[in-house]
Motif scaffolding. Structure first.
Motif, short mmCIF file in Angstrom:
data_model
loop_
_atom_site.label_atom_id
_atom_site.label_comp_id
_atom_site.label_asym_id
_atom_site.label_seq_id
_atom_site.Cartn_x
_atom_site.Cartn_y
_atom_site.Cartn_z
N THR A 206 0.59 -1.47 0.08
CA THR A 206 0.31 0.35 -0.21
C THR A 206 0.59 1.77 -0.31
OG1 THR A 206 -0.35 0.04 2.34
CG2 THR A 206 -1.93 -1.67 1.18
N TYR A 207 1.86 0.77 -0.23
CA TYR A 207 3.26 2.60 -0.27
C TYR A 207 3.13 3.00 -1.50
CZ TYR A 207 7.21 5.63 -0.11
OH TYR A 207 8.01 6.64 0.39
N THR B 121 5.02 -0.32 -3.63
CA THR B 121 5.95 -0.76 -3.97
C THR B 121 5.75 -1.96 -4.77
OG1 THR B 121 7.12 0.22 -2.60
CG2 THR B 121 8.42 -0.83 -3.91
N GLU C 115 -7.76 2.73 4.56
CA GLU C 115 -6.86 1.87 4.74
C GLU C 115 -6.69 0.35 4.21
OE1 GLU C 115 -3.82 2.97 5.58
OE2 GLU C 115 -4.05 4.89 7.10
N ILE D 63 -2.27 5.25 -2.56
CA ILE D 63 -1.30 4.87 -1.63
C ILE D 63 -2.60 4.93 -0.26
CG2 ILE D 63 0.42 6.54 -0.29
CD1 ILE D 63 1.43 7.57 -2.96
N ARG E 253 -2.05 6.29 5.80
CA ARG E 253 -0.74 6.50 6.12
C ARG E 253 0.27 6.95 6.06
NH1 ARG E 253 -2.11 1.12 5.72
NH2 ARG E 253 -0.83 -0.15 5.49
N TRP E 254 0.20 6.23 4.16
CA TRP E 254 1.73 6.69 3.64
C TRP E 254 1.92 8.02 2.90
CZ3 TRP E 254 4.57 3.55 5.63
CH2 TRP E 254 4.34 2.63 5.71
N GLU E 255 0.85 8.83 2.37
CA GLU E 255 0.37 10.37 1.50
C GLU E 255 1.19 10.94 2.47
OE1 GLU E 255 -3.43 11.67 -0.06
OE2 GLU E 255 -4.57 9.95 1.69
N ARG E 256 2.23 11.39 1.70
CA ARG E 256 2.51 12.58 1.69
C ARG E 256 3.24 13.19 0.45
NH1 ARG E 256 5.97 8.55 3.32
NH2 ARG E 256 4.98 8.43 5.38
N ARG F 104 3.58 12.18 -3.70
CA ARG F 104 2.88 11.20 -3.66
C ARG F 104 1.83 10.97 -3.18
NH1 ARG F 104 6.87 7.08 -4.71
NH2 ARG F 104 5.22 5.21 -3.60
N SER F 105 1.19 12.17 -2.92
CA SER F 105 0.28 11.84 -2.78
C SER F 105 -1.27 10.89 -3.76
CB SER F 105 -0.44 12.87 -1.90
OG SER F 105 -0.06 13.60 -0.56
#
Length: 871
Positions: A104-105, A107, A268, A291, A294-297, A300-301
């Motif tokens: 879920t990243y 990758t 999630e 994504i 918890r990985w959003e930033r 890459r959002s």
């Protein structure tokens, strides 16, 4: 072995060596032992026994724990509760498989595993027909549940092409070609690689499964240290339907839609899939929350869905342990946004045809156009003709539709409408060309905009609206129509800005250095250019003018040079114009501009000058400029002595600098447009700034200077004034030049005002500029061919042929007896009677030496006199 037997056996086998006098009976318990040996001796014995157990553990741990359960299958969804030791699982048939996986990243990665298939284990446990859910537990308390359908019934695959396109980034889908079906494994050995030799049992029993789609994020479900499988008959329920942050309805262009669900934390583990092409969303559709939250930033959002056309979003939530959500449909319409903006062009005769082109969303594959003569239009299209066409892909978001209307009536107004993605567009009107010497057109130089200029294509819309007053017949564009010629969204803005005018009169464009695939893929233009360079080079006629359009990006091509020479040589139109983007004579000269100009001057300018081109339109330098007449690199005063070069700029982007060059007659910075009016032998040129100020005016008049003192001077001038015969664009008439069969036939049709009719079309007149008039003359009995298939339109006409055609035209009853010429024997048998009638009636005469010269080529002056006498 009974519990009491343990101590007895140990003591019997070891204790007797320590306490020889002690004897024990089978099953004698520890209390009795204590009473016999005493406390001190018992402690000694316990120490010895502990050492024995520790020694046994070190030597053979498998023997101690092999009997402990490693995996339990339980729940009300199975008939048999099952408990397996590790050794029992290993004794079962083992399956190996490679798995493709995305987390879920997200990758991309490979996994390998070896173990027992889940289906085999559940078959042993007797899974019930009404089982609904399966929950997998890890020894640390983590669990993941699935519906029976998604874990057992749905096909799952290993995708060898997972890492194509991008090796690791899961936002970029891999290839789904050649998938290999894999079974879900309860793996005893596993590894994060695609090599079996790297497997180990360090992570305990592990759940491994394939992907249902190449983008499915199955990695979070690879449970480590699996120790319990619970099968349940409980109904799983289903996921809540997706929601959007912006309500459906009318939105502004560029609106951004963010999809979500009522319980944000659900995203999630569940995924939100959507489509915008009308299809039903599923695992192979675009994933909105690719994504996990918890990985959003930063960049890459997850990206919102941008609305630039009427769009219906269909969305569904799919995740483990529940049924898919209901599919929701969210339709967004653009405020005051119309897909019905059409662009007219010509690909054939403007008198009898019209091309219409427009864009629709890529969800529309077929569309229609309706059309009819405007005078028959009563507010609806009942009885209208219609055409239905397939769309062609235009960029990522649009389909292009184009239709060629043929067999139209000259000089006639038509009404039409096209489908615009939301139904029928508004009625639009166009008028076919007439056989006329009087018309006007608009010229626009560069129209490109830059993103940092606020006016953008709104400026183009305003300037075109100011230029068009309803009287002009078409618009010429001088290149650089848009800033990014490969951006279909910018192209759509351009079309929207011109559509109010381009839906009424044709747009005939030129390719500039900023123009690219959108220009080539959108316009429907004449295909008469050099092979392989169509749309970049083409020509067309309107009225008594010929227009040649050139791609100055390719000015050095030999095939373009040859084509230009042939094209101009084979037109007899009075006025000749050329359009190309880069200036042959710049207003500001730097190294690059100078090199380009020299190349054009070397390759094209001599051809333009030799063939009497009157005016050249261009752009590129974002200023207005008119030159003095130029020929052979020299500057002249009279327009008939050279070519006038015009530079226009319809863009809000304007340059200021220019050099003081002797050929510049007028120059001014800013945005502008030009109006060219043609009235027979007179051209009136007007340049106007974007704010309505007249910048420049210029007059070109053809004076027929070479008929002064000619024996046919008065007749020629009278025929020219009556618009029956015309002079050349350079101001001359060429009275002693030969006249062709096609030219004389055209004069006859014009002089006698003959209506068109279904005459014969010869093989060599089908695509000839005079094909229609030759057919008309044949219909009225004025002209025949050499044979049933050949007319010889470009052959010089002889005096005896003129005699035949003029007698056929006036249908004289005059006697066929005439004077005898010294060369009467040379008159063809088929022409003798007509020559006799024509000479007796005084329509044509012999020469002072008594000859008639029947085979001599007739001159333009002779043709004018014969026509004048016959009318």
């Amino acid at each position: 072995m009974e519990k009491g037997e343990i101590c007895t056996r140990i003591l019997n086998e070891t204790g007797s060596k320590i306490l020889p006098a002690l004897t024990l009976k089978k099953g004698e318990n520890c209390v009795k032992i204590l009473g016999k040996i005493g406390m001190k001796m018992l402690l000694t014995l316990m120490l010895i026994t502990g050492l024995i157990f520790q020694f046994c553990y070190i030597l053979s741990p498998r023997d101690v724990y092999a009997q402990e359960p490693a995996l339990i299958i339980t729940g009300d969804g199975v008939k048999n509760q099952k408990s397996y030791t590790l050794e029992e699982l290993k004794s079962k048939p083992q399956t190996r498989a490679v798995f493709s996986t995305v987390n879920t990243y997200p990758t991309k990665n490979w996994h390998v595993g070896e173990g027992v298939t889940l289906k085999d284990l559940l078959k042993e446990a007797g899974i019930k027909a009404d089982a609904k859910k399966i929950k997998f537990y890890a020894s640390d308390g983590f669990y993941q549940e699935f519906t029976v359908k998604e874990i057992l019934e749905d096909s799952r695959y290993y995708f060898p092409g997972l890492k194509e396109n991008e090796e690791y980034d899961g936002r970029l889908p891999g290839s789904d070609r050649d998938p290999k079906k894999v079974e879900t494994l309860v793996a005893l050995m596993s590894g994060e690689d695609d090599r079996y030799e790297g497997m180990s049992g360090d992570r305990g029993i592990r759940l491994l499964m394939g992907q249902r789609a190449v983008t499915e994020q199955n990695n979070p479900w690879y449970i480590k240290k699996l120790n319990k499988i619970e099968v349940s008959r409980e109904e799983p329920g289903k996921w809540d339907a997706p929601i959007a942050d912006l309500q459906p309805g009318e939105v502004e262009p560029g609106a951004k839609i963010i999809l979500s669900c009522p319980k944000e934390m659900d995203l999630e583990e569940a995924k939100l899939y959507y489509t915008t092409d009308g299809s039903e969303p599923g695992l192979n559709s675009d994933m909105f929350n690719i994504i996990a939250p918890r990985w959003e930033r930063d960049d890459r959002s997850n990206q919102p869905i941008e609305i630039n056309k009427t769009t219906t979003i269909k969305a569904v939530i799919i995740g483990p342990g529940k049924h898919n959500s209901d599919v929701v449909e969210l339709t967004y319409n653009l405020e005051s946004y119309d897909y019905g903006g059409s662009v007219l062009t010509w690909t054939d005769d403007p008198m009898k045809s019209q091309a219409i082109t427009w864009l629709l969303p890529n969800t529309v594959s077929r569309a229609k156009v309706q059309y009819m003569i405007a005078k028959d239009f009563k507010g609806d299209f009942n009885g209208a003709q219609f055409r239905e066409i397939d769309g062609e892909k235009f960029g990522q978001d649009y389909n292009r539709f184009t239709v060629q209307l043929t067999q139209l009536t000259p000089d006639t107004e038509y009404v039409y409408r096209v489908e615009n993605g939301e139904g029928w567009g508004e009625p639009c009107y166009f008028k076919t060309a007439a056989l006329t010497d009087k018309f006007s057109f608009i010229y626009l130089g560069d129209s490109q905009q830059e993103r940092d200029i606020k006016l953008g294509y709104g400026h183009l819309e305003e300037i075109l609206h100011s230029a068009y007053d309803g009287s002009q017949s078409f618009v010429l564009f001088g290149g650089d129509l848009t800033d990014n010629g490969n951006d279909e969204n910018e192209w759509f803005e351009f079309i929207s800005s011109i559509s109010k005018v381009s839906s009424q009169i044709p747009i005939m464009p030129t390719m500039g250095n900023h123009d690219g695939s959108c220009y080539l893929n959108f316009f429907n233009l004449p295909a008469n250019g050099p092979e392989g360079l169509e749309k970049r080079f083409y020509s067309f006629d309107y009225g008594d003018a010929h227009f040649v359009i050139l791609d100055s990006n390719n000015n050095a091509l030999p095939e373009a040079k040859k084509w230009l020479q042939n094209d101009l040589k084979n037109t007899s139109r009075k006025w000749k114009f050329a359009v190309f983007h880069h200036p042959a004579y710049p207003n500001y000269i730097d190294y690059k501009t100078e090199m380009q100009a020299k190349s054009i001057q070397e390759n094209w300018v001599p051809i333009l000058e030799q063939n009497g081109v009157d005016m050249v339109f261009g752009g590129h330098q974002h200023m207005y400029m008119r030159t003095h007449p130029i020929k052979d690199g020299k500057v002249y005063e009279k327009p008939e002595d050279g070519i006038i070069y015009i530079m226009g700029n319809a863009s809000p982007k304007a340059y200021q600098d220019y050099h003081d060059l002797d050929y510049i007659a007028k120059i001014e910075s800013g945005s502008n447009y030009q109006i060219i009016e043609i009235d027979n032998d007179t051209l009136t040129f007007t340049s106007v700034s974007a704010d309505g100020k007249v910048i420049d005016t210029y007059l070109v008049a053809n004076a027929l200077s070479d008929v002064e003192g000619h024996w046919a001077q008065d007749t020629i001038r009278q025929m020219v004034d009556e618009e029956i015969i015309k002079g050349y664009p350079d101001g001359s008439f060429g009275p002693d030049n030969n006249i062709t069969r096609a030219e004389f036939t055209s004069l006859l049709v014009r002089a006698f005002n003959l209506e068109s009719g279904p005459g014969k079309v010869f093989n060599d007149t089908a695509n000839h500029w005079a094909g229609e008039t030759i057919k008309t003359a044949n219909y009225h009995g004025l002209a025949g061919g050499y044979s049933d298939t050949l007319f010889g339109p470009d052959d010089p006409i002889t005096r005896e042929q003129i005699a035949v055609m003029i007698v056929n035209a006036i249908k004289t009853e005059q006697s066929g007896r005439s004077k005898t010429f010294t060369d009467s024997a040379q008159i063809s048998a088929w022409a003798k009677e007509s020559v006799a009638k024509a000479t007796t009636a005084g329509l044509i005469t012999g020469y002072p030496d008594g000859s008639f010269r029947p085979k001599d080529n007739a001159t333009r002056a002779e043709a004018a006199v014969v026509l004048d006498r016959s009318m």
